[in-house]
Design a protein around this motif. Structure first.
Motif, PDB file in Angstrom:
ATOM      1  N   ILE A  97     -11.678   4.919  -1.949  1.00 25.61           N
ATOM      2  CA  ILE A  97     -11.102   4.849  -3.289  1.00 25.61           C
ATOM      3  C   ILE A  97     -11.866   3.774  -4.046  1.00 25.61           C
ATOM      4  CG2 ILE A  97      -9.339   3.116  -2.760  1.00 25.61           C
ATOM      5  CD1 ILE A  97      -8.560   6.187  -4.850  1.00 25.61           C
ATOM      6  N   ALA A  98     -12.132   4.022  -5.309  1.00 28.56           N
ATOM      7  CA  ALA A  98     -12.820   3.045  -6.161  1.00 28.56           C
ATOM      8  C   ALA A  98     -11.875   2.603  -7.270  1.00 28.56           C
ATOM      9  CB  ALA A  98     -14.082   3.661  -6.764  1.00 28.56           C
ATOM     10  N   PRO A  99     -12.063   1.421  -7.819  1.00 23.05           N
ATOM     11  CA  PRO A  99     -11.232   0.979  -8.930  1.00 23.05           C
ATOM     12  C   PRO A  99     -11.246   2.007 -10.059  1.00 23.05           C
ATOM     13  CG  PRO A  99     -12.559  -0.833  -8.126  1.00 23.05           C
ATOM     14  CD  PRO A  99     -13.060   0.396  -7.430  1.00 23.05           C
ATOM     15  N   GLY A 100     -10.074   2.231 -10.651  1.00 27.55           N
ATOM     16  CA  GLY A 100      -9.955   3.214 -11.716  1.00 27.55           C
ATOM     17  C   GLY A 100      -9.514   4.573 -11.232  1.00 27.55           C
ATOM     18  N   GLU A 101      -9.456   4.755  -9.902  1.00 23.34           N
ATOM     19  CA  GLU A 101      -9.035   6.038  -9.334  1.00 23.34           C
ATOM     20  C   GLU A 101      -7.576   5.973  -8.879  1.00 23.34           C
ATOM     21  OE1 GLU A 101     -13.422   7.528  -7.766  1.00 23.34           O
ATOM     22  OE2 GLU A 101     -11.982   6.729  -6.311  1.00 23.34           O
ATOM     23  N   VAL A 102      -6.933   7.131  -8.917  1.00 21.96           N
ATOM     24  CA  VAL A 102      -5.505   7.222  -8.603  1.00 21.96           C
ATOM     25  C   VAL A 102      -5.299   7.266  -7.089  1.00 21.96           C
ATOM     26  CG1 VAL A 102      -3.386   8.557  -8.913  1.00 21.96           C
ATOM     27  CG2 VAL A 102      -5.056   8.420 -10.768  1.00 21.96           C
ATOM     28  N   LEU A 103      -4.376   6.454  -6.620  1.00 22.58           N
ATOM     29  CA  LEU A 103      -4.054   6.386  -5.192  1.00 22.58           C
ATOM     30  C   LEU A 103      -3.080   7.506  -4.829  1.00 22.58           C
ATOM     31  CD1 LEU A 103      -3.777   2.545  -5.184  1.00 22.58           C
ATOM     32  CD2 LEU A 103      -5.160   3.787  -3.497  1.00 22.58           C
ATOM     33  N   LYS A 104      -3.614   8.661  -4.547  1.00 18.33           N
ATOM     34  CA  LYS A 104      -2.788   9.786  -4.137  1.00 18.33           C
ATOM     35  C   LYS A 104      -2.212   9.547  -2.741  1.00 18.33           C
ATOM     36  CE  LYS A 104      -3.335  12.367  -7.800  1.00 18.33           C
ATOM     37  NZ  LYS A 104      -2.180  12.637  -8.685  1.00 18.33           N
ATOM     38  N   LYS A 105      -1.112  10.194  -2.470  1.00 21.49           N
ATOM     39  CA  LYS A 105      -0.415  10.020  -1.186  1.00 21.49           C
ATOM     40  C   LYS A 105      -1.341  10.291  -0.004  1.00 21.49           C
ATOM     41  CE  LYS A 105       3.733  11.687   1.260  1.00 21.49           C
ATOM     42  NZ  LYS A 105       3.106  12.384   2.389  1.00 21.49           N
ATOM     43  N   GLU A 106      -2.182  11.345  -0.120  1.00 21.72           N
ATOM     44  CA  GLU A 106      -3.071  11.703   0.981  1.00 21.72           C
ATOM     45  C   GLU A 106      -4.096  10.603   1.260  1.00 21.72           C
ATOM     46  OE1 GLU A 106      -1.782  15.462  -1.180  1.00 21.72           O
ATOM     47  OE2 GLU A 106      -2.556  13.483  -1.719  1.00 21.72           O
ATOM     48  N   LEU A 107      -4.582   9.955   0.208  1.00 16.41           N
ATOM     49  CA  LEU A 107      -5.568   8.891   0.383  1.00 16.41           C
ATOM     50  C   LEU A 107      -4.946   7.656   1.017  1.00 16.41           C
ATOM     51  CD1 LEU A 107      -7.485   9.258  -2.984  1.00 16.41           C
ATOM     52  CD2 LEU A 107      -8.442   9.624  -0.711  1.00 16.41           C
ATOM     53  N   ILE A 108      -3.718   7.335   0.633  1.00 18.67           N
ATOM     54  CA  ILE A 108      -3.021   6.196   1.236  1.00 18.67           C
ATOM     55  C   ILE A 108      -2.775   6.461   2.721  1.00 18.67           C
ATOM     56  CG2 ILE A 108      -0.833   4.927   1.255  1.00 18.67           C
ATOM     57  CD1 ILE A 108      -0.805   5.214  -1.799  1.00 18.67           C
ATOM     58  N   GLU A 109      -2.384   7.687   3.050  1.00 13.76           N
ATOM     59  CA  GLU A 109      -2.185   8.044   4.457  1.00 13.76           C
ATOM     60  C   GLU A 109      -3.500   7.963   5.231  1.00 13.76           C
ATOM     61  OE1 GLU A 109      -0.487  11.926   4.198  1.00 13.76           O
ATOM     62  OE2 GLU A 109       1.571  11.182   3.906  1.00 13.76           O
ATOM     63  N   LEU A 165       0.822  -1.205   0.000  1.00 14.09           N
ATOM     64  CA  LEU A 165       0.000   0.000   0.000  1.00 14.09           C
ATOM     65  C   LEU A 165       0.858   1.257   0.000  1.00 14.09           C
ATOM     66  CD1 LEU A 165      -2.900   1.098   0.135  1.00 14.09           C
ATOM     67  CD2 LEU A 165      -2.751   1.014   2.623  1.00 14.09           C
ATOM     68  N   ASN A 166       1.930   1.245   0.766  1.00 13.47           N
ATOM     69  CA  ASN A 166       2.804   2.425   0.844  1.00 13.47           C
ATOM     70  C   ASN A 166       3.542   2.698  -0.459  1.00 13.47           C
ATOM     71  OD1 ASN A 166       2.075   2.962   3.493  1.00 13.47           O
ATOM     72  ND2 ASN A 166       3.763   1.773   4.366  1.00 13.47           N
ATOM     73  N   ASP A 167       3.630   1.672  -1.327  1.00 14.23           N
ATOM     74  CA  ASP A 167       4.326   1.845  -2.611  1.00 14.23           C
ATOM     75  C   ASP A 167       3.361   2.137  -3.755  1.00 14.23           C
ATOM     76  OD1 ASP A 167       6.729   1.304  -1.347  1.00 14.23           O
ATOM     77  OD2 ASP A 167       6.702  -0.837  -1.854  1.00 14.23           O
ATOM     78  N   ALA A 168       2.085   2.343  -3.433  1.00 19.07           N
ATOM     79  CA  ALA A 168       1.065   2.490  -4.479  1.00 19.07           C
ATOM     80  C   ALA A 168       0.792   3.939  -4.857  1.00 19.07           C
ATOM     81  CB  ALA A 168      -0.231   1.830  -4.015  1.00 19.07           C
ATOM     82  N   VAL A 169       1.587   4.874  -4.370  1.00 22.13           N
ATOM     83  CA  VAL A 169       1.344   6.293  -4.642  1.00 22.13           C
ATOM     84  C   VAL A 169       1.338   6.560  -6.144  1.00 22.13           C
ATOM     85  CG1 VAL A 169       2.199   8.645  -4.316  1.00 22.13           C
ATOM     86  CG2 VAL A 169       2.359   6.986  -2.451  1.00 22.13           C
ATOM     87  N   ASP A 170       0.281   7.218  -6.608  1.00 20.47           N
ATOM     88  CA  ASP A 170       0.078   7.623  -8.002  1.00 20.47           C
ATOM     89  C   ASP A 170      -0.211   6.452  -8.942  1.00 20.47           C
ATOM     90  OD1 ASP A 170       0.357  10.316  -7.389  1.00 20.47           O
ATOM     91  OD2 ASP A 170       2.519  10.304  -7.730  1.00 20.47           O
ATOM     92  N   LEU A 171      -0.442   5.264  -8.399  1.00 23.40           N
ATOM     93  CA  LEU A 171      -0.869   4.139  -9.214  1.00 23.40           C
ATOM     94  C   LEU A 171      -2.398   4.087  -9.224  1.00 23.40           C
ATOM     95  CD1 LEU A 171       1.691   1.403  -8.101  1.00 23.40           C
ATOM     96  CD2 LEU A 171       1.906   3.145  -9.886  1.00 23.40           C
ATOM     97  N   VAL A 172      -2.956   3.298 -10.136  1.00 21.41           N
ATOM     98  CA  VAL A 172      -4.411   3.235 -10.293  1.00 21.41           C
ATOM     99  C   VAL A 172      -4.948   2.001  -9.587  1.00 21.41           C
ATOM    100  CG1 VAL A 172      -6.325   3.096 -11.931  1.00 21.41           C
ATOM    101  CG2 VAL A 172      -4.318   4.491 -12.468  1.00 21.41           C
ATOM    102  N   SER A 173      -5.853   2.208  -8.668  1.00 21.50           N
ATOM    103  CA  SER A 173      -6.399   1.105  -7.880  1.00 21.50           C
ATOM    104  C   SER A 173      -7.244   0.168  -8.740  1.00 21.50           C
ATOM    105  CB  SER A 173      -7.252   1.637  -6.726  1.00 21.50           C
ATOM    106  OG  SER A 173      -7.798   0.572  -5.984  1.00 21.50           O
TER     107      SER A 173
END
Length: 492
Positions: A449-461, A427-435
């Motif tokens: 977060i829904a599939p197709g959306e970008v995993l921004k750093k703030e959302l991962i945190e 999860l911590n390595d998923a920044v800016d990848l697409v879920s």
């Protein structure tokens, strides 16, 4: 010594305990009350489609007559009995009003079943966002002017879906929303799962049901706030903006092919009881709610959401049967208060957020239950302290989640992202990848977060913070919430 693997024995043991339910189902396990008088041993009425008892998938007899009678009660053109819960109605409504590969406009705080409907029909989804009730960090209502802007700028939209009331009892101006949506020649679907009691509480202190305010399809969970068995729901439809035959086809696709007559009887019994006694019951229930709230008005650290939020943050009305208790000015997080009420007072809440808990009150609640809740909150409040670091942290998280401050960037559709090649990453390595997965807290089941959306750093945190706060983060295949699947083709 009871066998912990035996579900029935565990349920019976729990039923004999002093744990009190401030959660659904709405009958609150009060099986000796008047609304259960006509019910019987479920095994004695658990039948299949035998002669004289009709067929839910081709109703021509008693089920057809019962649903037509219910439609008259609700002033709809058609009412469906749903034995797969409101999720079945939401899936049917989406499939029945939007063409495959089409576009739907939906509020971003929809239940996960709405997102599943988007996936199953390979739809493109445009989102309209609720406002923020800043004092509580909760979702407010949908602004009519935002709806108009979205429809003007998204001409491909074929239907609109909004949630009202929210899990916390916030009601949008459905009448105005319906007028705007109809101006564009589109149907308005309202997820009113948590407002089944509205239809019987008009004029008794409760909001008006969306079916009376111009909505075209309204889905209600009887089991959430009325005395009906879990999994029972209804869907009301008005003709004009909906292809009734198309919708009917999808209802029968999503309903189980072996509908439970026990659940169907529970639906029929609940509506009949409310049609005969609802107005009186809801009036008495409202008076009891106000008495409970009056007894809690002097809380100093814990705060109760009340009707004063009407007219702000898109809030048109408030369902006061949802008791939302904010911990922002206390030393507790929402999860801690939830744990304290359960462990020390044997009071089970419906859900908790970062800095609040929600209790569902229904007409089946007992005076003793209300008294126990009031005494527990007053006692906790007396030693709850103020201005803790937990509180300020909770405020930040709640604002980020409930107002969708970190609005995800949508890179592709839910369908494409879930069906494409994917790979597993930390999860911590998923920044800016697409879920390629959903992530949500359940309840209420609204995707962070829904599939197709970008995993921004703030959302991962945000996800990591919810996990650390021991909130029920779900949706990921990795139940430890350490890894997440992302789209492979867009990740490289």
């Amino acid at each position: 010594m009871s066998d912990n693997r035996n579900l029935l024995e565990r349920l019976k043991e729990y039923g004999r305990s002093d744990f009190y339910p401030f959660h659904m189902p709405g009958h609150k396990r009060q099986w000796e009350e008047s609304f259960c008088t006509n019910f019987t041993n479920p095994f004695s009425v658990d039948i299949t489609e035998i002669d004289g008892f009709d067929n839910l998938h081709h109703p021509q007899g008693i089920l057809k007559e019962s649903m037509e009678w219910a439609a008259n009660v609700y002033k709809s053109d058609r009412t469906y009995y749903l034995v797969n819960g409101s999720s079945c109605g939401i899936l049917s409504a989406i499939s029945g009003t939007v063409s495959r590969d089409g576009t739907i406009l939906m509020s971003r705080n929809c239940h996960k079943s709405a997102f599943h409907g988007v996936f199953l029909n390979n739809l493109r989804s445009e989102y309209i966002y609720p406002q923020l009730i800043r004092e509580f960090g909760l979702q407010g209502g949908i602004l009519p002017e935002d709806m108009e802007w979205m429809l003007k700028n998204n001409p491909d939209v074929e239907a609109v879906l909004v949630v009202s009331p929210t899990y916390d009892g916030i009601v949008s101006d459905v009448g105005k929303l319906a007028d705007i949506v109809h101006k564009f020649g589109l149907p308005l679907i309202v997820d009113e799962a948590h407002g089944a009691h509205f239809s019987f509480g008009e004029g008794q202190g409760f909001p008006v049901s969306a079916i009376e305010l111009g909505a075209d399809v309204v889905i209600q969970s009887l089991h959430k706030t009325l005395p009906s068995l879990t999994q029972t729901a209804v869907m009301h439809v008005k003709s004009g903006y909906v292809d009734m035959d198309r919708l009917d086809r999808y209802v029968h696709m999503y309903q189980t092919s072996s509908p439970s007559y026990v659940l169907l009887a529970s639906i029929d019994n609940c509506i009949r009881y409310m049609a005969e006694n609802g107005s009186k019951c809801m009036n008495e229930f409202y008076e009891r709610i106000m008495e409970l709230r009056e007894g809690l008005k002097n809380l100093t650290c814990l705060k109760i959401l009340n009707e004063q939020v009407r007219g702000q943050s898109g809030v048109y009305d408030v369902d006061l049967s949802k008791l939302v208790i904010s911990t922002r000015e206390s030393k507790y997080s929402g999860a801690e208060l939830d744990h304290l009420l359960r462990e020390d007072y044997h009071l089970e809440m419906e859900m908790c957020g970062t800095d609040y808990v929600t209790a569902i009150l229904t007409m089946a609640d007992t005076g003793e239950g209300f008294k126990r809740l009031s005494q527990a909150l007053l006692e906790i409040d007396s030693t709850a302290g103020k201005g803790s670091e937990i509180c300020s942290g909770g405020r930040y998280l709640a604002a980020g989640y409930d107002n969708f401050k970190f609005r995800p960037e949508c890179r592709t559709t839910i369908g494409k992202s879930m069906d494409s090649r994917r790979r597993k990453v930390l999860l911590n390595d998923a920044v800016d990848l697409v879920s390629a997965e959903f992530v949500y807290i359940y309840p209420p089941g609204i995707p962070i977060i829904a599939p197709g959306e970008v995993l921004k750093k703030e959302l991962i945190e945000l996800i990591a913070a919810y996990k650390n706060m021991k909130l029920p983060v779900q949706g990921l295949e990795d139940e430890k919430i350490e890894h997440i699947y992302v789209m492979d083709e867009l990740a490289e």
